[in-house]
Design an enzyme around this catalytic site. Sequence first.
Site, PDB file in Angstrom:
ATOM      1  N   THR A 132      12.893  -8.312 -10.691  1.00 31.19           N
ATOM      2  CA  THR A 132      12.178  -9.571 -10.897  1.00 31.19           C
ATOM      3  C   THR A 132      10.930  -9.608 -10.025  1.00 31.19           C
ATOM      4  O   THR A 132      10.988  -9.310  -8.834  1.00 31.19           O
ATOM      5  CB  THR A 132      13.112 -10.754 -10.566  1.00 31.19           C
ATOM      6  OG1 THR A 132      14.278 -10.628 -11.377  1.00 31.19           O
ATOM      7  CG2 THR A 132      12.433 -12.082 -10.834  1.00 31.19           C
ATOM      8  N   CYS A 152       3.194   5.850  18.507  1.00 29.18           N
ATOM      9  CA  CYS A 152       4.242   6.251  19.433  1.00 29.18           C
ATOM     10  C   CYS A 152       5.474   6.610  18.616  1.00 29.18           C
ATOM     11  O   CYS A 152       6.121   5.747  18.057  1.00 29.18           O
ATOM     12  CB  CYS A 152       4.548   5.093  20.366  1.00 29.18           C
ATOM     13  SG  CYS A 152       5.737   5.474  21.630  1.00 29.18           S
ATOM     14  N   GLN A 171      -7.831  -0.307   2.932  1.00 32.04           N
ATOM     15  CA  GLN A 171      -8.737  -0.897   3.931  1.00 32.04           C
ATOM     16  C   GLN A 171     -10.039  -1.395   3.301  1.00 32.04           C
ATOM     17  O   GLN A 171     -10.804  -2.119   3.946  1.00 32.04           O
ATOM     18  CB  GLN A 171      -9.071   0.128   5.026  1.00 32.04           C
ATOM     19  CG  GLN A 171      -7.924   0.448   5.952  1.00 32.04           C
ATOM     20  CD  GLN A 171      -7.541  -0.709   6.871  1.00 32.04           C
ATOM     21  OE1 GLN A 171      -8.352  -1.552   7.226  1.00 32.04           O
ATOM     22  NE2 GLN A 171      -6.278  -0.745   7.257  1.00 32.04           N
ATOM     23  N   GLY A 201       0.801  -1.222   0.000  1.00 29.78           N
ATOM     24  CA  GLY A 201       0.000   0.000   0.000  1.00 29.78           C
ATOM     25  C   GLY A 201       0.830   1.267   0.000  1.00 29.78           C
ATOM     26  O   GLY A 201       0.524   2.222  -0.718  1.00 29.78           O
ATOM     27  N   SER A 214      -3.399  -3.389  -0.930  1.00 28.93           N
ATOM     28  CA  SER A 214      -2.323  -4.139  -0.295  1.00 28.93           C
ATOM     29  C   SER A 214      -2.834  -5.505   0.147  1.00 28.93           C
ATOM     30  O   SER A 214      -3.862  -5.596   0.824  1.00 28.93           O
ATOM     31  CB  SER A 214      -1.800  -3.350   0.912  1.00 28.93           C
ATOM     32  OG  SER A 214      -0.774  -4.075   1.543  1.00 28.93           O
TER      33      SER A 214
HETATM   34  C1  LIG Z   1      -1.922  -0.554   5.766  1.00 27.89           C
HETATM   35  C2  LIG Z   1      -2.260   0.671   5.021  1.00 27.89           C
HETATM   36  C3  LIG Z   1      -1.348   1.252   4.126  1.00 27.89           C
HETATM   37  C4  LIG Z   1       0.058   0.721   3.941  1.00 27.89           C
HETATM   38  O1  LIG Z   1       0.065  -0.535   3.320  1.00 27.89           O
HETATM   39  P1  LIG Z   1       1.394  -1.426   3.372  1.00 27.89           P
HETATM   40  O2  LIG Z   1       1.092  -2.562   2.450  1.00 27.89           O
HETATM   41  O3  LIG Z   1       1.546  -1.871   4.788  1.00 27.89           O
HETATM   42  O4  LIG Z   1       2.508  -0.574   2.906  1.00 27.89           O
HETATM   43  C5  LIG Z   1      -1.728   2.368   3.427  1.00 27.89           C
HETATM   44  N1  LIG Z   1      -2.957   2.890   3.580  1.00 27.89           N
HETATM   45  C6  LIG Z   1      -3.864   2.376   4.419  1.00 27.89           C
HETATM   46  C7  LIG Z   1      -5.204   2.985   4.525  1.00 27.89           C
HETATM   47  C8  LIG Z   1      -3.539   1.248   5.172  1.00 27.89           C
HETATM   48  O5  LIG Z   1      -4.442   0.734   6.015  1.00 27.89           O
END
Ligand SMILES: *Cc1c(COP(=O)(O)O)cnc(C)c1O
Length: 397
Positions: free
Chosen positions: A238, A325, A180, A71, A200
Amino acid sequence: MKQIYLDNAATTKTSKAVIKAMLPYMDEIYGNPSSLHSVGQQAAEALFDARQRIAKRLGCTEKEIFFTSGGSESDNQAIISAAAIGERKGKKHIISTAFEHHAVLHTLEKLKRQGFEITLLPVSENGLITAKQVQSAIRPDTCLVSVMYANNEIGTIQPIAEIGEICREKNVIFHTDAVQAVGHVRVDVQKERIDMLSLSAHKFHGPKGVGALYVRKGIPLTNLIEGGAQEKGKRAGTENIPAIVGMAVALDEACGNMEKNARKLTKLRNMLIEGLSAIPHSVLNGEREKRLPANVSFCFEGIEGESLLLLLDDKGICASSGSACTSGSLDPSHVLLAIGRVHDIAHGSLRLTLSEENTEEDVRYTVKTVKEVVAYLRGMSPIWRDLVSGKKEFIIK
Ligand SMILES: *Cc1c(COP(=O)(O)O)cnc(C)c1O
């Protein structure tokens, strides 16, 4: 002790069917898809098949799917590419929202340092933005609108189709971080007029470290990694065939069971919301109905989120707070601040995100345990004492 995993917005367990589908591509079908021989060509076929299957689930063509590492990369790639297109036309204004994921916000901050003007739309107290807000913010020099499909902390779902309509009308590129949403709610890039979409795999029971970016035909991407001709030369290296195959299987599985899962999750979610609402001086974050089937987010006055999480973990519940955090200093979540929660309240946050594996029994245990732990923490808190004695006024009534 049984572990109850309620942190599925952070990541999900890889499905058994996904693992099974991936294994051959680490074992006998280990070829490089760029190789001309048969072992390579088998991998190339798997790559093509995965691209087609993912495209079908989003409502686009396989030529419009680019594989990425997840993502974050998809968000970076989309925004940087749209900004480059804008810059070539002298358009350097970007619209987004105050509660995006950091992969979007930090990329926008970088562009700001490069001379782009960024408008971050404010979010309402119930965690929504409106298409009207987007419409009013669009200027002749706007090159990109980036609005997340569903928020990762509070689960609210934005009016994506309406925003898409406006952007298409105004000829502005529309990107959505749908990390999400994909696999959890129906997404259709054609119907919703989406130009770029990030997803993602590990958020829908696929493997980690793999994602995709949908890019509508005709929108040129900026090269992210120079080298070979993979991903039409936009991202050399790759291809991660096992992960890509796993992502396609995970998406098929998630979309195939979507309605069934959503019914189950919505019921469990509502049980959690009902149960936790009974805690005095608590508030649900985000609109109750326009939210992801699996997302529950609360703030409890007079407690500290981190202590709550540690005590819940002791009792077998894996949860999350909204707050990140950062290097010793406890910054409250920008999402909770964006919906108007003051610092003290934002610190007392709890996010519970369900999966299909959770049961009603899990929910009952969680409600009972959260109630006990909140009461315990309040009993030790000097702030709570001041609130109860009337020395300080409650913020959450
Ligand atoms: C988890 C998340 C990401 C990041 O995705 P990754 O695959 O962990 O880099 C980006 N945007 C949202 C809304 C997410 O919940």
